[in-house]
Design an enzyme around this catalytic site. Structure first.
Site, mmCIF file in Angstrom:
data_model
loop_
_atom_site.group_PDB
_atom_site.id
_atom_site.type_symbol
_atom_site.label_atom_id
_atom_site.label_comp_id
_atom_site.label_asym_id
_atom_site.label_seq_id
_atom_site.Cartn_x
_atom_site.Cartn_y
_atom_site.Cartn_z
ATOM 1 N N SER A 138 34.826 39.111 38.679
ATOM 2 C CA SER A 138 34.780 40.632 38.698
ATOM 3 C C SER A 138 33.412 40.990 38.074
ATOM 4 O O SER A 138 32.552 40.225 37.220
ATOM 5 C CB SER A 138 35.661 40.981 37.785
ATOM 6 O OG SER A 138 35.727 42.600 37.598
ATOM 7 N N LYS A 167 42.877 37.759 38.497
ATOM 8 C CA LYS A 167 42.053 38.510 38.663
ATOM 9 C C LYS A 167 42.810 39.634 39.621
ATOM 10 O O LYS A 167 42.390 40.953 39.588
ATOM 11 C CB LYS A 167 40.993 37.953 39.834
ATOM 12 C CG LYS A 167 40.077 38.869 40.690
ATOM 13 C CD LYS A 167 39.217 39.566 39.714
ATOM 14 C CE LYS A 167 38.255 40.384 40.123
ATOM 15 N NZ LYS A 167 38.350 41.099 41.620
ATOM 16 N N HIS A 220 44.130 42.313 37.366
ATOM 17 C CA HIS A 220 43.006 42.925 36.964
ATOM 18 C C HIS A 220 42.424 44.077 37.851
ATOM 19 O O HIS A 220 42.495 45.307 37.484
ATOM 20 C CB HIS A 220 41.641 42.118 36.601
ATOM 21 C CG HIS A 220 40.346 42.822 36.775
ATOM 22 N ND1 HIS A 220 39.860 43.234 37.707
ATOM 23 C CD2 HIS A 220 39.529 42.715 35.903
ATOM 24 C CE1 HIS A 220 38.697 43.808 37.465
ATOM 25 N NE2 HIS A 220 38.387 43.522 36.113
ATOM 26 N N ASN A 221 42.577 43.976 39.215
ATOM 27 C CA ASN A 221 42.260 44.794 40.131
ATOM 28 C C ASN A 221 43.631 45.892 40.162
ATOM 29 O O ASN A 221 43.199 47.193 40.357
ATOM 30 C CB ASN A 221 42.405 44.125 41.511
ATOM 31 C CG ASN A 221 40.753 43.461 41.666
ATOM 32 O OD1 ASN A 221 40.308 43.242 40.754
ATOM 33 N ND2 ASN A 221 40.266 43.394 43.053
ATOM 34 N N GLU A 281 42.736 48.047 37.397
ATOM 35 C CA GLU A 281 41.373 49.000 37.835
ATOM 36 C C GLU A 281 42.101 50.014 38.845
ATOM 37 O O GLU A 281 41.544 51.089 38.510
ATOM 38 C CB GLU A 281 40.619 47.872 38.795
ATOM 39 C CG GLU A 281 39.461 48.465 39.514
ATOM 40 C CD GLU A 281 38.668 47.292 40.300
ATOM 41 O OE1 GLU A 281 38.304 46.276 39.635
ATOM 42 O OE2 GLU A 281 38.543 47.577 41.428
HETATM 43 C C1 6PG Z 1 35.682 43.568 40.875
HETATM 44 C C2 6PG Z 1 36.274 44.494 41.743
HETATM 45 C C3 6PG Z 1 36.194 43.938 43.156
HETATM 46 C C4 6PG Z 1 36.126 44.594 44.399
HETATM 47 C C5 6PG Z 1 37.352 44.996 44.610
HETATM 48 C C6 6PG Z 1 37.650 46.552 45.372
HETATM 49 O O1 6PG Z 1 36.381 43.227 39.933
HETATM 50 O O2 6PG Z 1 34.520 43.268 40.466
HETATM 51 O O3 6PG Z 1 37.611 44.610 41.612
HETATM 52 O O4 6PG Z 1 36.862 42.773 43.225
HETATM 53 O O5 6PG Z 1 35.308 45.919 44.140
HETATM 54 O O6 6PG Z 1 37.870 44.372 45.548
HETATM 55 O O7 6PG Z 1 38.989 46.615 45.700
HETATM 56 P P1 6PG Z 1 39.254 47.616 46.814
HETATM 57 O O8 6PG Z 1 38.188 47.624 47.972
HETATM 58 O O9 6PG Z 1 40.824 47.108 47.119
HETATM 59 O O10 6PG Z 1 39.331 48.973 45.881
#
Ligand code: 6PG
Length: 470
Positions: free
Chosen positions: A128, A182, A185-186, A189
């Protein structure tokens, strides 16, 4: 001289990781499916560096010391399998393959088995921090073969972001543990981003604040208990003026959010586990609804609602909005960590949740000052069902739940959608309710389907012929 480490896939993330690894003193062999990109990379960014370009997989594999350590940085899904298919016939026993993309955990489980059958080591690693993080220090969540992790631990720790409690990099467990951490984590996010945009909408449409004024609020929160990357970039985005028009760029951007799937997978997996992540789920649904732009335009003309202007004192609203956002953000972490706890027991990952909090403290998108107390809570009580049950989050709930109720009530009165905040509130309200109305659901199920029910006054399973008595 052979290279210490290999990277396949030279999109920006891949390129930046190569430069980061090289900068820490390791030599790196690189390969990309299209040779032009490799040439371009070598000419523009790799001059004078210990970077060895390869123009075929054979050449690439030959350029690496054994056991080979190969990081694949290609789009998740079929491209990963395509690379593996080309690579496997060239590798030797004990070589390590690392998938650094956002792969689905089921794919990672399958690929680990396939690698094992061939005598290779495999790691599924969540990385990430975006392009900048890849270059300057990402947060690294690894899972798979522990012996494989040991081969690259030195490299990973060298390139990872440095947090208050060490390099933001850890081995989480066997199989897809790293990719699962991860993915969650997303999910977190998504939930924090949705909470932030709801606050933006309330300030913009509800209070008529300008982007610069709102930037000031997010900046203030970022310097307080909500300090974190997503608040920091929101302040900067809101201040940014479009060079062409001089207008705040954010207001010129189409209101349809895309997604690549990790938030959805997080929710899907939570449903399979039977673990509640309503704020993460609502964030996914909010993006889905945002994508129905044309339908929303039509509906906006036929479905009436109240005036969004809140008509309340701006200062008081913004003060109470802080409490609402603060609790919603805690709810996002609380739900995600609960999901990791449940996934770990169901999938035998043996996750150390305090390590997830530690690894998220720097480098990643959800880094936040909140992760310091979160880690402490998880170290003290690894099996805690929900963050809100421990200090300082118990007191935060007590102090701010009134603000969360007040803000969401105003939002509802004025027709401004706040699904993340609503779900955070109703989730904790349900969780803290001793007797929920699910007794009536049991009765309904028994009425129409003879599904039986339990009673509070005696042991056993019961069925009633409701038609006969009703
Ligand atoms: C990270 C982000 C990265 C990416 C995502 C965006 O941790 O660096 O999460 O993995 O920006 O894949 O996800 P979406 O396109 O689903 O918003």
């Amino acid at each position: 001289m052979k290279a210490d480490f290999g990277v396949i896939g030279l999109a920006v993330m891949g390129q930046n990781l190569v430069l980061n690894v090289e900068d820490k003193g390791f030599s790196v062999a690189v390969f990309n499916r299209t040779a032009e990109r490799t040439k371009e990379f070598v000419e523009n960014r790799a001059q004078g560096k210990k970077i060895v370009p390869a123009y075929s997989l054979e050449e690439f594999v030959e350029a690496l010391t054994r056991p080979r350590k190969i990081l694949i940085m290609v789009k998740a899904g079929a491209p990963v399998d395509a690379v593996l298919e080309g690579l496997y016939p060239l590798l030797e026993r004990g070589d390590l393959v690392i998938d650094g993309g956002n792969s689905h955990h089921d794919d990672t489980e399958r690929r680990i088995k396939e690698a094992e059958e061939r005598g290779f080591l495999y790691l599924g690693v969540g990385i990430s921090g975006g392009e900048y993080g890849a270059l300057r220090g990402p947060s690294i969540m690894a899972g798979g073969h522990r012996e494989g992790y040991e081969l690259v631990q030195g490299i990973f720790e060298a390139i990872a972001a440095k947090g208050p409690d060490g390099p933001c990099c850890a081995y989480f467990g066997p199989g897809s543990a790293g990719h699962y951490v991860k993915m969650v984590h997303n999910g977190i996010e998504y939930a924090i981003m949705e909470t932030i945009v709801e606050a933006y909408d309330l300030m913009k449409r509800g209070l008529g604040m300008s982007p610069d004024e709102m930037a000031g609020v997010f900046g203030d929160w970022n310097r307080r208990e909500l300090g974190g990357y997503l608040f920091e970039i929101t302040e900067r985005i809101l201040h940014y003026k479009d060079p062409e028009t001089g207008e705040p760029l954010v207001e010129l951007i189409l209101d349809t959010a895309k997604q690549k799937g990790t938030g959805k997978w997080s929710t899907q997996s939570a449903l399979d586990l039977g673990t509640p992540v309503p704020t993460i789920a609502m964030a996914v649904f909010a993006r889905i609804i945002s994508a129905f732009k044309e339908e929303r335009v039509v509906a906006s003309k036929v479905l009436p609602g109240p005036d969004p202007a809140l008509g309340t004192d701006r200062e008081e609203f913004v003060r109470r909005l802080f409490g609402a956002v603060y609790l919603s953000v805690i709810a996002a972490y609380a739900q995600g960590l609960r999901q990791l706890r449940d996934a770990s027991s169901e999938r035998c990952y043996g996750l150390d949740l305090s390590e997830a909090a530690r690894v998220w403290m720097a480098g990643c998108i959800i880094r936040s000052v909140l992760l310091v107390p979160i880690r402490k809570v998880l170290l003290d009580n690894p099996e805690l069902p929900l963050l809100f049950l421990a200090e300082p989050f118990k007191s935060a709930w007590a102090e701010y739940h009134g603000d969360l109720r007040w803000v969401t009530a105003r939002a509802h009165e004025h027709g401004i959608p706040t699904p993340a905040m609503d779900s955070a509130l109703t989730f904790v309200d349900a969780f803290r309710t001793e007797r929920l109305p699910a007794n009536l659901i049991q009765a309904q199920r028994d009425f129409f389907g003879a599904h039986t029910y339990q009673r509070i006054d005696k042991e056993g399973t019961f069925h009633t012929d409701w038609e006969a008595v009703a």
